[in-house]
Design a protein around this motif. Structure first.
Motif, mmCIF file in Angstrom:
data_model
loop_
_atom_site.group_PDB
_atom_site.id
_atom_site.type_symbol
_atom_site.label_atom_id
_atom_site.label_comp_id
_atom_site.label_asym_id
_atom_site.label_seq_id
_atom_site.Cartn_x
_atom_site.Cartn_y
_atom_site.Cartn_z
ATOM 1 N N THR A 498 0.821 -1.220 0.000
ATOM 2 C CA THR A 498 0.000 0.000 0.000
ATOM 3 C C THR A 498 0.851 1.265 0.000
ATOM 4 O O THR A 498 0.433 2.279 -0.560
ATOM 5 C CB THR A 498 -0.975 0.001 1.193
ATOM 6 N N SER A 499 2.048 1.233 0.592
ATOM 7 C CA SER A 499 2.919 2.411 0.489
ATOM 8 C C SER A 499 3.384 2.601 -0.950
ATOM 9 O O SER A 499 3.538 3.737 -1.415
ATOM 10 C CB SER A 499 4.114 2.284 1.439
ATOM 11 N N PHE A 500 3.584 1.488 -1.661
ATOM 12 C CA PHE A 500 3.899 1.600 -3.093
ATOM 13 C C PHE A 500 2.726 2.252 -3.829
ATOM 14 O O PHE A 500 2.929 3.096 -4.718
ATOM 15 C CB PHE A 500 4.197 0.216 -3.662
ATOM 16 N N ALA A 501 1.498 1.874 -3.458
ATOM 17 C CA ALA A 501 0.331 2.506 -4.071
ATOM 18 C C ALA A 501 0.274 3.997 -3.737
ATOM 19 O O ALA A 501 -0.115 4.820 -4.576
ATOM 20 C CB ALA A 501 -0.949 1.812 -3.613
ATOM 21 N N TRP A 502 0.654 4.363 -2.535
ATOM 22 C CA TRP A 502 0.636 5.773 -2.150
ATOM 23 C C TRP A 502 1.692 6.585 -2.889
ATOM 24 O O TRP A 502 1.402 7.634 -3.467
ATOM 25 C CB TRP A 502 0.868 5.905 -0.643
ATOM 26 N N HIS A 503 2.946 6.099 -2.862
ATOM 27 C CA HIS A 503 4.059 6.964 -3.257
ATOM 28 C C HIS A 503 4.958 6.391 -4.348
ATOM 29 O O HIS A 503 5.908 7.052 -4.760
ATOM 30 C CB HIS A 503 4.935 7.270 -2.033
ATOM 31 N N GLY A 504 4.697 5.151 -4.800
ATOM 32 C CA GLY A 504 5.569 4.557 -5.804
ATOM 33 C C GLY A 504 6.837 3.958 -5.233
ATOM 34 O O GLY A 504 7.721 3.536 -5.973
ATOM 35 N N PRO A 506 7.909 1.141 -2.049
ATOM 36 C CA PRO A 506 7.466 0.283 -0.943
ATOM 37 C C PRO A 506 8.287 0.566 0.310
ATOM 38 O O PRO A 506 9.436 0.141 0.439
ATOM 39 C CB PRO A 506 7.691 -1.134 -1.469
ATOM 40 N N LYS A 507 7.700 1.292 1.225
ATOM 41 C CA LYS A 507 8.399 1.710 2.437
ATOM 42 C C LYS A 507 7.384 1.759 3.563
ATOM 43 O O LYS A 507 6.450 2.561 3.530
ATOM 44 C CB LYS A 507 9.041 3.081 2.233
ATOM 45 N N ALA A 508 7.548 0.895 4.557
ATOM 46 C CA ALA A 508 6.575 0.805 5.632
ATOM 47 C C ALA A 508 7.280 0.905 6.983
ATOM 48 O O ALA A 508 8.477 0.622 7.102
ATOM 49 C CB ALA A 508 5.795 -0.502 5.536
ATOM 50 N N ARG A 509 6.522 1.304 8.010
ATOM 51 C CA ARG A 509 7.083 1.449 9.344
ATOM 52 C C ARG A 509 7.518 0.098 9.902
ATOM 53 O O ARG A 509 6.863 -0.919 9.690
ATOM 54 C CB ARG A 509 6.046 2.075 10.277
ATOM 55 N N HIS A 510 8.636 0.134 10.628
ATOM 56 C CA HIS A 510 9.137 -1.058 11.329
ATOM 57 C C HIS A 510 9.424 -2.216 10.378
ATOM 58 O O HIS A 510 9.280 -3.387 10.746
ATOM 59 C CB HIS A 510 8.147 -1.504 12.413
ATOM 60 N N THR A 511 9.803 -1.912 9.157
ATOM 61 C CA THR A 511 10.173 -2.948 8.189
ATOM 62 C C THR A 511 11.511 -2.590 7.563
ATOM 63 O O THR A 511 11.867 -1.408 7.475
ATOM 64 C CB THR A 511 9.123 -3.081 7.067
ATOM 65 N N PRO A 512 12.270 -3.601 7.124
ATOM 66 C CA PRO A 512 13.556 -3.316 6.478
ATOM 67 C C PRO A 512 13.392 -2.486 5.201
ATOM 68 O O PRO A 512 12.335 -2.501 4.561
ATOM 69 C CB PRO A 512 14.106 -4.717 6.161
ATOM 70 N N HIS A 513 14.457 -1.794 4.865
ATOM 71 C CA HIS A 513 14.466 -0.984 3.645
ATOM 72 C C HIS A 513 14.344 -1.876 2.419
ATOM 73 O O HIS A 513 14.997 -2.915 2.324
ATOM 74 C CB HIS A 513 15.773 -0.182 3.573
ATOM 75 N N TRP A 514 13.516 -1.467 1.467
ATOM 76 C CA TRP A 514 13.370 -2.182 0.199
ATOM 77 C C TRP A 514 14.080 -1.357 -0.871
ATOM 78 O O TRP A 514 13.599 -0.295 -1.264
ATOM 79 C CB TRP A 514 11.894 -2.335 -0.139
ATOM 80 N N PRO A 515 15.211 -1.829 -1.374
ATOM 81 C CA PRO A 515 15.966 -1.011 -2.335
ATOM 82 C C PRO A 515 15.343 -1.037 -3.728
ATOM 83 O O PRO A 515 14.704 -2.017 -4.120
ATOM 84 C CB PRO A 515 17.337 -1.694 -2.357
ATOM 85 N N ARG A 516 15.514 0.031 -4.450
ATOM 86 C CA ARG A 516 15.170 0.025 -5.871
ATOM 87 C C ARG A 516 16.086 -0.955 -6.581
ATOM 88 O O ARG A 516 17.278 -1.060 -6.270
ATOM 89 C CB ARG A 516 15.324 1.430 -6.439
#
Length: 550
Positions: A498-504, A506-516
């Motif tokens: 859903t963060s990807f849907a918001w901002h393009g 994928p970045k969510a609280r309390h989760t590891p970084h998802w690199p491009r």
């Protein structure tokens, strides 16, 4: 996608795979009927995008008239909303026509019919109704701000032969992610994907026959453009996402000129965008075979088309199934899908939007377990590999010796998951690299929870993270219940999606970084535990260098 090995006739159910009768048993179904027939009632939500009332209303005004849905504590649900006219009679095998307005308030408190389909061997319901172009909308009851919400449009899987949008409970995505979710029915099997050349006459000459299901999806996306604001959504921020055949269709929409501007991000799950779709010649040849089988091959193209439109749905479905026909997009000479997806992306002729793309760790265990529910011996495994790879078999067996696996079926499934097919890790890496070269943001993943509820529980077989196991983490209860650790992974995945849907991104609280995605090691493995979510290079365990050398 075709199961490789001795499965000659293949398996049908997901991603274009065709099914043979099960050899042995028993096989316990773990909820897959939900994918085709169970109608999970989840709620939906907010009012207009601006100046929302304090209390959510059960009635929303669409462009065709008001609809009444269900209001739950945290979400609202509107079901069975028509987005096009019933594709029946003279409208069979024609592009979807706009739905007609209604008087009074439309009852959107229950789902309408799934599209005509023969129930697959893992469960579901056989239905023959063609009046099926409906969608469902789930929204949170209240939003966290006064801004319009992202809209996520779900295209279900099922080989473009089975399934329905109403089987997917989108409440968790909508509530936790603060998004509007739309799940869609589209024409299936011969009714959605028959490419008979006789259907290209008159005004229909503008369209390559065989892409009716794809056109349905685009009609639903246009409905979203017209009506998103009424449900609190933002028509300028739409994410198209789908799994298996739904991912294949999402990849096709990504490169379809007629889908331009209808969505702004895409998430294909478990079907590589580097996979070829049906060609015009092969799809039309298959359709002619079906027409001959039902006696519609004796007149002019116009007469044959009229004959086909008069054939009972049951006859069409049974003939299509008996002939072993596949269903899916057709690359032809019109604006719907003029090029193969790979060609379109390489030429830069596609809808340039951010892409989140991935598969599961053990995709093909599902299909191997369906073909071989009973154990096979190491000698049988070797015979299957030799029949498949010929003079390359020794090299393959050296890389995948049966002794390295607890079950020769696992060895076979590992080969098939690593290499070649539409679901494979190596072909997904090809898609990641191709999209990266095209210059769009790419975020790659691999779902890796080997304890996830399986699509089908085969006694004595470890299903692992087989095809479709990630779905329960996005749509609760679809294949079974999750334990507390899995619930935490589900929360993380819903946050990423859903963060990807918001901002393009994928970045969510309390989760590891998802690199491009920039290199093969930039794939996010989605597993359990404190270190279960981490970067990985899927080319190494999947031996992609070896497969490329062949």
């Amino acid at each position: 996608m075709w199961v490789r090995g001795s499965a000659g006739s293949g398996l049908r159910g997901f991603g274009g795979v065709r099914c043979v009768a099960l050899k042995g048993g028993p096989v316990r179904l773990t909820g897959i009927s939900l994918l085709a027939s169970a109608l999970l009632l989840a709620g939906a939500a907010p009012a207009a995008a601006l100046d929302r009332p304090a209390e959510p209303s059960a009635i929303v005004r669409t462009d065709l008239g008001p609809v009444r849905g269900q209001v739950q504590q945290d979400h609202r649900l509107f079901q069975g909303i028509p987005y096009a006219q019933p594709p029946t009679g003279d409208l069979r095998w024609r592009p979807p026509q706009p739905a007609r307005s209604w008087t009074g308030t439309y009852d959107a408190t229950f789902p309408r019919s799934q599209c005509a389909q023969i129930a697959p061997p893992y469960g579901g319901e056989t239905t023959y109704g063609e009046d099926c172009l409906y969608l469902n909308v789930t929204t949170p009851s209240r939003t966290r701000g006064r801004h319009a919400l992202p809209v996520m449009v779900w295209v279900h899987g099922g080989s473009n032969l089975t399934g329905s949008g109403s089987a997917y409970n989108a409440a968790k995505l909508a509530v936790d992610g603060d998004v509007v979710v739309v799940t869609v029915n589209y024409r299936l099997g011969p009714l959605g994907w028959l490419a008979h050349p006789g259907l290209e006459n008159g005004a229909d000459r503008r369209y390559q026959a065989g892409n009716y299901g794809l056109l349905d999806q685009q009609a639903a996306l246009r409905w979203v453009q017209r009506n998103a604001r009424a449900f609190g959504g933002d028509p300028r921020n739409v994410t198209l996402f789908g799994e298996s055949a739904g991912a294949a269709d999402s990849c096709a929409n990504l490169v379809s000129p007629s889908a331009s501007g209808l969505f702004h991000k895409v998430i294909p799950q478990s079907f590589s965008c580097a996979t070829p779709v049906r060609t015009e010649d092969s799809a039309e040849g298959d359709a002619v075979t079906v027409a001959q089988a039902v006696g519609c091959d004796k007149g002019s193209p116009v007469e044959n088309a009229a004959c086909l439109r008069a054939v009972p749905v049951k006859t069409l479905l049974e003939t299509f199934d008996a002939k072993g026909m596949s269903a899916g997009p057709v690359a032809g000479g019109d604006r719907v899908l003029p090029l193969q997806p790979v060609q379109a992306i390489e030429k830069g002729r596609f809808n340039r939007v951010p892409v989140m793309h991935g598969n599961t760790l053990d995709e093909m265990r599902l299909f191997v377990s369906l073909i071989y529910p009973q154990p096979i011996t190491a000698a049988q495994y070797e015979g299957i590999v030799r029949a498949t790879y010929g003079d390359k078999a020794d090299a393959v067996l050296a890389q995948y010796p049966a002794r390295d696996y607890p079950d020769p079926r696992i060895a076979l499934a590992t080969i098939q998951t690593d290499a070649g097919g539409a679901l494979s890790a190596c072909l997904h890496q090809d898609a990641f690299q191709m999209l990266k070269r095209a210059g769009v943001p790419v975020y790659a993943y691999q779902f890796a929870d080997r304890t996830a509820p399986p699509l089908i529980d085969v006694p004595g077989f470890d299903e692992g993270a087989e095809h479709a196991t990630e779905l329960t983490f996005l749509f609760p209860g679809l294949l079974g219940e999750l334990d507390p650790r899995q619930q935490r992974l589900s929360d993380a995945m819903v946050g990423y999606w859903t963060s990807f849907a918001w901002h393009g991104k994928p970045k969510a609280r309390h989760t590891p970084h998802w690199p491009r995605f920039r290199s093969s090691g930039d794939v996010l493995s989605l597993g359990l535990g404190a270190d279960g979510i981490h970067r990985t290079d899927t080319t190494k365990p999947s031996k992609c260098s070896f497969w490329n050398s062949l």
